[in-house]
Motif scaffolding. Sequence first.
Motif, short mmCIF file in Angstrom:
data_model
loop_
_atom_site.label_atom_id
_atom_site.label_comp_id
_atom_site.label_asym_id
_atom_site.label_seq_id
_atom_site.Cartn_x
_atom_site.Cartn_y
_atom_site.Cartn_z
N MET A 1 10.29 -64.57 8.33
CA MET A 1 10.83 -63.28 7.92
C MET A 1 12.23 -63.50 7.35
SD MET A 1 10.74 -59.78 9.91
CE MET A 1 11.06 -58.35 8.99
N GLY A 2 12.56 -62.74 6.33
CA GLY A 2 13.86 -62.86 5.67
C GLY A 2 14.95 -62.07 6.38
N ILE A 3 16.04 -61.86 5.68
CA ILE A 3 17.19 -61.13 6.21
C ILE A 3 16.87 -59.64 6.25
CG2 ILE A 3 19.60 -60.52 5.81
CD1 ILE A 3 19.90 -63.19 4.35
N THR A 4 17.24 -58.98 7.34
CA THR A 4 17.08 -57.53 7.45
C THR A 4 18.44 -56.88 7.23
OG1 THR A 4 15.31 -57.84 9.07
CG2 THR A 4 16.35 -55.66 8.98
N PHE A 5 18.49 -55.87 6.39
CA PHE A 5 19.73 -55.16 6.09
C PHE A 5 19.74 -53.83 6.81
CE2 PHE A 5 18.71 -57.83 2.43
CZ PHE A 5 19.86 -58.61 2.38
N THR A 6 20.81 -53.57 7.55
CA THR A 6 20.95 -52.33 8.30
C THR A 6 22.18 -51.59 7.82
OG1 THR A 6 19.94 -53.41 10.21
CG2 THR A 6 21.10 -51.33 10.61
N ALA A 7 22.00 -50.34 7.42
CA ALA A 7 23.13 -49.52 6.96
C ALA A 7 24.02 -49.15 8.15
CB ALA A 7 22.61 -48.25 6.29
#
Length: 142
Positions: A1-7
């Motif tokens: 799984m890649g990078i997860t971006f969280t606002a």
Amino acid sequence: MGITFTATTKGADAPEIEDGIYPADFDGAVQESHPDWAGKNKFGGDDDGERIRWDFTLFDQGDPVPVNILSNLNFNVKSKTVPLAVRILKGLLTKAEYVAFEAGSSPDADSLQGRRCQVQIEHNENGWPKIIAVLPVGKAAR
């Protein structure tokens, strides 16, 4: 799984330093355009929105803290009210360099990079430190 971006909705925390005078190094200056500030200034004169951002690193008990101050591009040494840019340079230049500046010499920001000075800090309404004055250091610290 890649990078997860969280606002996020919270900005960075302000550096924890007290109001006061601190030793600092001058890191440089850049000209910035702020077209949203263009128009008439508080004295009724024209303002093109151009500013100089003066960058410093202050030292709070040895810890480096980056701070900056904005000024306009007014370097009128004969003005009744000394422009902020002139007051900043007076804090960075030696007495002899300042006399030469008043006489027409033009120091450049690169030649002043790394120059030791003092900055006076107060906090704005949002709790962030702001420079209210750039002061020369004593002869022993130069």
